[in-house]
Enzyme design. Sequence first.
Site, PDB file in Angstrom:
ATOM      1  CG  HIS A   1      11.088  -5.596 -40.957  1.00 39.47           C
ATOM      2  ND1 HIS A   1      10.006  -5.192 -40.056  1.00 39.47           N
ATOM      3  CD2 HIS A   1      11.352  -6.250 -41.963  1.00 39.47           C
ATOM      4  CE1 HIS A   1       9.735  -6.370 -40.456  1.00 39.47           C
ATOM      5  NE2 HIS A   1      10.132  -7.367 -41.384  1.00 39.47           N
TER       6      HIS A   1
ATOM      7  CB  THR B   1      -0.847  -0.438   0.549  1.00 34.24           C
ATOM      8  OG1 THR B   1      -0.082  -0.277   2.325  1.00 34.24           O
ATOM      9  CG2 THR B   1      -2.237  -0.858   0.993  1.00 34.24           C
TER      10      THR B   1
HETATM   11  P1  NAI Z   1       1.761   2.162  -5.656  1.00 33.92           P
HETATM   12  O1  NAI Z   1       1.705   3.491  -4.614  1.00 33.92           O
HETATM   13  O2  NAI Z   1       2.257   2.412  -6.100  1.00 33.92           O
HETATM   14  O3  NAI Z   1       0.444   1.350  -4.589  1.00 33.92           O
HETATM   15  C1  NAI Z   1      -0.415   1.323  -3.061  1.00 33.92           C
HETATM   16  C2  NAI Z   1      -1.810   1.037  -3.954  1.00 33.92           C
HETATM   17  O4  NAI Z   1      -2.803   0.325  -2.778  1.00 33.92           O
HETATM   18  C3  NAI Z   1      -2.748   2.453  -4.182  1.00 33.92           C
HETATM   19  O5  NAI Z   1      -3.486   1.450  -5.936  1.00 33.92           O
HETATM   20  C4  NAI Z   1      -4.107   2.195  -3.386  1.00 33.92           C
HETATM   21  O6  NAI Z   1      -5.017   2.759  -3.756  1.00 33.92           O
HETATM   22  C5  NAI Z   1      -3.637   1.092  -2.505  1.00 33.92           C
HETATM   23  N1  NAI Z   1      -4.502   1.314  -0.995  1.00 33.92           N
HETATM   24  C6  NAI Z   1      -4.111   1.908  -0.032  1.00 33.92           C
HETATM   25  N2  NAI Z   1      -4.922   1.213   1.029  1.00 33.92           N
HETATM   26  C7  NAI Z   1      -5.872   0.472   1.033  1.00 33.92           C
HETATM   27  C8  NAI Z   1      -6.440  -0.254   1.409  1.00 33.92           C
HETATM   28  N3  NAI Z   1      -6.601  -0.087   2.526  1.00 33.92           N
HETATM   29  N4  NAI Z   1      -7.074  -0.954   0.750  1.00 33.92           N
HETATM   30  C9  NAI Z   1      -6.923  -1.511  -0.181  1.00 33.92           C
HETATM   31  N5  NAI Z   1      -6.186  -0.778  -1.422  1.00 33.92           N
HETATM   32  C10 NAI Z   1      -5.076   0.071  -0.558  1.00 33.92           C
HETATM   33  O7  NAI Z   1       2.099   1.129  -3.891  1.00 33.92           O
HETATM   34  P2  NAI Z   1       3.088   0.320  -4.174  1.00 33.92           P
HETATM   35  O8  NAI Z   1       2.374  -0.724  -5.057  1.00 33.92           O
HETATM   36  O9  NAI Z   1       3.483  -0.276  -2.953  1.00 33.92           O
HETATM   37  O10 NAI Z   1       5.295   0.900  -4.489  1.00 33.92           O
HETATM   38  C11 NAI Z   1       5.528   1.754  -3.418  1.00 33.92           C
HETATM   39  C12 NAI Z   1       6.856   2.718  -4.551  1.00 33.92           C
HETATM   40  O11 NAI Z   1       7.027   1.877  -4.702  1.00 33.92           O
HETATM   41  C13 NAI Z   1       5.629   3.155  -5.109  1.00 33.92           C
HETATM   42  O12 NAI Z   1       6.534   4.379  -5.504  1.00 33.92           O
HETATM   43  C14 NAI Z   1       6.707   2.786  -6.288  1.00 33.92           C
HETATM   44  O13 NAI Z   1       6.256   3.648  -7.608  1.00 33.92           O
HETATM   45  C15 NAI Z   1       7.789   2.179  -5.787  1.00 33.92           C
HETATM   46  N6  NAI Z   1       8.056   0.353  -6.925  1.00 33.92           N
HETATM   47  C16 NAI Z   1       8.113   1.134  -7.933  1.00 33.92           C
HETATM   48  C17 NAI Z   1       8.432  -0.081  -8.926  1.00 33.92           C
HETATM   49  C18 NAI Z   1       9.147   0.113 -10.746  1.00 33.92           C
HETATM   50  O14 NAI Z   1       8.854   1.237 -10.829  1.00 33.92           O
HETATM   51  N7  NAI Z   1       8.551  -1.244 -11.014  1.00 33.92           N
HETATM   52  C19 NAI Z   1       8.932  -1.608  -8.621  1.00 33.92           C
HETATM   53  C20 NAI Z   1       8.419  -1.494  -6.902  1.00 33.92           C
HETATM   54  C21 NAI Z   1       8.232  -0.373  -6.436  1.00 33.92           C
END
Ligand code: NAI
Length: 462
Positions: free
Chosen positions: A441, A267
């Site tokens: 290509h 989250t």
């Molecule tokens: P996120 O902010 O991307 O997603 C969290 C989700 O949890 C949101 O959709 C939110 O609405 C939901 N949520 C919050 N409270 C909730 C509840 N009580 N019940 C149900 N849903 C709820 O956070 P995430 O995935 O934990 O990632 C954290 C950070 O790490 C982000 O900033 C992300 O960009 C970064 N990250 C980036 C990666 C990449 O660039 N490939 C890979 C992993 C992480």
Amino acid sequence: MASYDVIIIGGGPGGYVCAIRCAQLGLKTACIEGRGALGGTCLNVGCIPSKALLHASHMLHEAEHNFTKMGLKGKSPSVDFKQMQEYKDGVVGQNTAGIEFLFKKNKVDYLRGWGKITAPGQVSVDGEVHTAKNIVIATGSEPSSLPGIEVDEKVVVTSTGALSLPKVPKRMAVIGAGVIGLELGSVYQRLGTEVTVIEFLDHITPGMDSEIAKTLARSLKKQGMKFVLGAAVQKVEATKTKAKLTYEGRKKGNVETLEADVVLVATGRKPFTDGLGFTDIGGQMTERGQIATDANWQTNIPGIYAIGDVITGPMLAHKAEDEGMAVAEVLKGRHGHVNYGIIPGVIYTAPEVASVGKTEDQLKAEGIAYKAGKFPFMGNARAKAMFMGEGFVKMLVDKETDRILGCHIIGPSAGELIHEVCVAMEFGASAQDIALTCHAHPTCSEAVREAALACGDGAIHA
Ligand code: NAI
């Protein structure tokens, strides 16, 4: 006690890149890291180990679903999860050791321990005090859980625990359909786990272009991932072997429960500043718990800078790296620059998602006159040969000038393809500039060119 031009606190992608660049610019540099290995969350318990598991589980998916179609017959591989973990740990080990080597090569002092700022220009590392003309805070972030949920990293886990589970669970509940939830959910879903993702919003991947989000949701559902959207998880009751989640539908107010062997809490993350001492010496934070900085990444205390997840902006390793290099320039007395409008975002699911610039939703909301050029991977021979014809490239351009405003890709190698567009955007290019550039290509990159052509007189293969 040693004295430096710059001490960087934190050896993650922001901190270690900043340290190397400072040293390359001739500054006497030290980098403090307390976790026992360089590379931060990204290398140790984030981007890199997750990509190893994503790669392994993707290979399994290919073997199970596509090998026989290509005439590759025989038994599908079985999962030796212990060996998969060893492979993952090996990848991590090679990379963290690589940074130590780079520190030696560039003459960066690696100070092992937890750093605490005791005064401006003064940092103690496990009690030993060092001085520096400038300090850069690059302490990163940590998972943020929800009230009513206790993380034990065994049954109720964050991304850290999910990367090191002792076995493939039968049922996994994922709280949050953001990047972490979908990437790690994908890993276990492909390894045979029944994965249910519960998301507060009524769509997945908040902030992503909504057309891309819909396509990704459809694809993941087709692969077997289950979604409960528009539901807020209220509590998780865990025993030693399983957990019960209680969630409430936001519209109907219905309260439901779900049982799982492992619950992944994904989250979001929050800035990590525990024990740093920054606020004790008058350092200013934002309302959201981030370190407040100015346009040069300097905090309210002269000589103390901050970069990466601990300040505002997307929590992405490459954003932190860019800030690290820019701060090094500033400390050298030069100009440091990060173009926050052109930071790509990638989700390493299959299909992969990559995005840069404005989304179509943002352009609509801002009332900007735009044109969208879209090209499906079904029209790309290379993608089809790899069974990856699902998805599309969408280029968004200014309606008047044809200047590229954003690009959103879902499909094969999206995370690689996006950079052509990033470079084009940095040069202020129009879609026609890409359309007139010869693309080899057969490559998946041709889909980017076709989307650019679609912004003008039309794509050829659609
Ligand atoms: P996120 O902010 O991307 O997603 C969290 C989700 O949890 C949101 O959709 C939110 O609405 C939901 N949520 C919050 N409270 C909730 C509840 N009580 N019940 C149900 N849903 C709820 O956070 P995430 O995935 O934990 O990632 C954290 C950070 O790490 C982000 O900033 C992300 O960009 C970064 N990250 C980036 C990666 C990449 O660039 N490939 C890979 C992993 C992480």
